[in-house]
Motif scaffolding. Structure first.
Motif, PDB file in Angstrom:
ATOM      1  N   LEU A  28     -40.355 106.525 -84.041  1.00 39.93           N
ATOM      2  CA  LEU A  28     -40.846 106.806 -82.692  1.00 39.93           C
ATOM      3  C   LEU A  28     -41.078 105.518 -81.912  1.00 39.93           C
ATOM      4  O   LEU A  28     -40.771 105.435 -80.720  1.00 39.93           O
ATOM      5  N   ASN A  29     -41.627 104.497 -82.580  1.00 40.57           N
ATOM      6  CA  ASN A  29     -41.833 103.217 -81.915  1.00 40.57           C
ATOM      7  C   ASN A  29     -40.501 102.596 -81.502  1.00 40.57           C
ATOM      8  O   ASN A  29     -40.375 102.016 -80.423  1.00 40.57           O
ATOM      9  N   PHE A  30     -39.496 102.716 -82.374  1.00 40.30           N
ATOM     10  CA  PHE A  30     -38.190 102.138 -82.078  1.00 40.30           C
ATOM     11  C   PHE A  30     -37.508 102.873 -80.932  1.00 40.30           C
ATOM     12  O   PHE A  30     -37.044 102.260 -79.956  1.00 40.30           O
ATOM     13  N   TYR A  31     -37.459 104.211 -81.014  1.00 36.19           N
ATOM     14  CA  TYR A  31     -36.739 104.982 -80.004  1.00 36.19           C
ATOM     15  C   TYR A  31     -37.500 105.077 -78.686  1.00 36.19           C
ATOM     16  O   TYR A  31     -36.905 105.411 -77.655  1.00 36.19           O
ATOM     17  N   SER A  32     -38.800 104.792 -78.692  1.00 38.00           N
ATOM     18  CA  SER A  32     -39.526 104.748 -77.426  1.00 38.00           C
ATOM     19  C   SER A  32     -39.063 103.575 -76.567  1.00 38.00           C
ATOM     20  O   SER A  32     -39.207 103.600 -75.337  1.00 38.00           O
ATOM     21  N   GLN A  38     -41.628 108.435 -73.691  1.00 39.78           N
ATOM     22  CA  GLN A  38     -42.450 109.610 -73.961  1.00 39.78           C
ATOM     23  C   GLN A  38     -42.833 109.712 -75.431  1.00 39.78           C
ATOM     24  O   GLN A  38     -43.884 110.271 -75.773  1.00 39.78           O
ATOM     25  N   PHE A  39     -41.995 109.156 -76.316  1.00 44.90           N
ATOM     26  CA  PHE A  39     -42.287 109.239 -77.744  1.00 44.90           C
ATOM     27  C   PHE A  39     -43.610 108.539 -78.099  1.00 44.90           C
ATOM     28  O   PHE A  39     -44.207 108.851 -79.131  1.00 44.90           O
ATOM     29  N   LEU A  40     -44.025 107.588 -77.270  1.00 45.55           N
ATOM     30  CA  LEU A  40     -45.283 106.888 -77.546  1.00 45.55           C
ATOM     31  C   LEU A  40     -46.482 107.830 -77.475  1.00 45.55           C
ATOM     32  O   LEU A  40     -47.512 107.563 -78.088  1.00 45.55           O
ATOM     33  N   CYS A  41     -46.360 108.921 -76.707  1.00 45.38           N
ATOM     34  CA  CYS A  41     -47.457 109.899 -76.636  1.00 45.38           C
ATOM     35  C   CYS A  41     -47.717 110.522 -78.001  1.00 45.38           C
ATOM     36  O   CYS A  41     -48.865 110.840 -78.331  1.00 45.38           O
ATOM     37  N   LEU A  42     -46.641 110.702 -78.768  1.00 45.93           N
ATOM     38  CA  LEU A  42     -46.794 111.293 -80.092  1.00 45.93           C
ATOM     39  C   LEU A  42     -47.249 110.257 -81.101  1.00 45.93           C
ATOM     40  O   LEU A  42     -48.040 110.542 -81.978  1.00 45.93           O
TER      41      LEU A  42
END
Length: 339
Positions: free
Chosen positions: A325-329, A335-339
């Motif tokens: 998630l950190n990489f693809y954010s 938006q992935f950082l919200c998760l």
């Protein structure tokens, strides 16, 4: 009904149950004039398999033969603990919204997996759309809605399993009472902690999808539709809405999808083994005074090893998901950082 294999599920019974719900005066759909257009369907393939096949269309040749999975080189072990199936879309495992939309149109009606498919994993809803509304709510758009629905349904199903596990732990005498044996108490604490971590993961993931993705995107769609002047703009805004939702729900990235699938599978298998852990705890309690029976101790050791595999597997993939998630954010959507 949905606990049966999908081939044994009665669509007539499911449809009648759905109609009862939609016509119930306490239902939010009771006053909906289109509630009669909702139909129950059973998919022939698991959601993860379907999504990974769609992603594959970007680089793999499309074949409408009976052996569709073989033509894409798809292995059939998805969803099992320890599975490392390789599904490759683009080079980084993701697929653009435009390409994903094209791929959905290609493979939406393709079945194939020979694995036993349970009713809860196959359940989906279809909608009868008449012309000219079908120009906007096309079969491709309906398929995207179905993908989102099945994703949410599976999340709620996994959450229900974990909540049932919590109930079993709460009402069981052996889980509640203190044994006075430090080894047993330490093992019980680890079981409780793993169950709670799984439940928090599922609940937070469901919150992210509903409150951080679907709700804001729907508000944006409403705002955009209020200022359109042509049908082409309606089509574009609607398509962008669905593509963004699919992307931010991690349904268009093969690597994120595989990691999530393994975490969800671990939660399901852990819940399904609750009874086995319960029997093991009962045996442990009975052996506190006499631990000399080698057969029972050996059996108990295997159960403890099974739990440790669940624990290691889940924690490893949680860390892996966070790293992804950190990489693809940074490369796909913040938006992935919200998760």
């Amino acid at each position: 009904e949905l606990k049966k294999p999908s081939s044994q599920v009665s669509l007539t019974k499911l449809q009648s149950l759905l109609d009862l719900v939609l016509r119930n005066p306490s239902s939010v759909a009771y006053t909906d004039p289109f509630k009669e257009d909702v139909k129950v369907e059973m998919s022939t393939v698991r959601l993860v398999d379907q999504l990974l096949r769609i992603i594959n269309v970007e680089t793999a040749p499309v074949s409408r033969t009976n052996s569709f999975s073989e033509s894409l080189g798809i292995r059939k072990e998805i969803g099992r603990i320890g599975d490392e199936s390789e599904y490759e879309g683009s080079e980084d495992g993701s697929i653009s919204g435009e390409r994903f939309g094209y791929a959905v149109g290609v493979v939406w009606n393709v079945g194939g997996s020979k694995q036993p498919l349970m009713g809860i994993d196959a359940l989906t809803l279809d909608y009868t759309v008449t012309f000219p509304l079908s120009l906007v709510i096309s079969r491709k758009a309906l398929t995207k809605y179905q993908l989102l629905f099945r994703h949410l349904l599976h999340l709620k199903y996994v959450e229900q399993l974990l909540c049932n596990t919590w109930i079993e732990h709460s009402k069981s005498f052996y889980w509640r009472k203190g044994s006075g044996h430090p080894t047993i108490e330490a093992w019980k604490s680890r079981v409780f902690a793993l169950r709670q971590r799984m439940l928090v993961f599922v609940q937070q993931f469901a919150y992210y999808i509903t409150n951080e993705v679907l709700e804001p995107q729907w508000r944006n769609l409403e705002a955009n539709l209020a200022k359109v002047s042509t049908v082409d703009q309606v089509l574009q805004y609607h398509s962008d809405f669905l593509d963004t939702c699919l992307k931010e729900c991690m349904l268009t990235n093969a690597k994120l999808l595989r990691t999530y699938s393994k975490l969800a599978s671990a939660c399901v298998l852990f819940s399904n083994n609750t009874e086995k852990f319960m029997k093991s705890l009962t045996i442990l309690e009975s052996q506190v005074e006499s631990v000399s029976d080698p057969i029972q101790i050996d059996s108990q050791d295997r159960t403890l090893q099974l739990f440790e595999k669940f624990e290691d597997y889940f924690l490893y993939h949680i860390k892996l998901l966070i790293e992804c998630l950190n990489f693809y954010s940074a490369t796909e959507t913040v938006q992935f950082l919200c998760l």
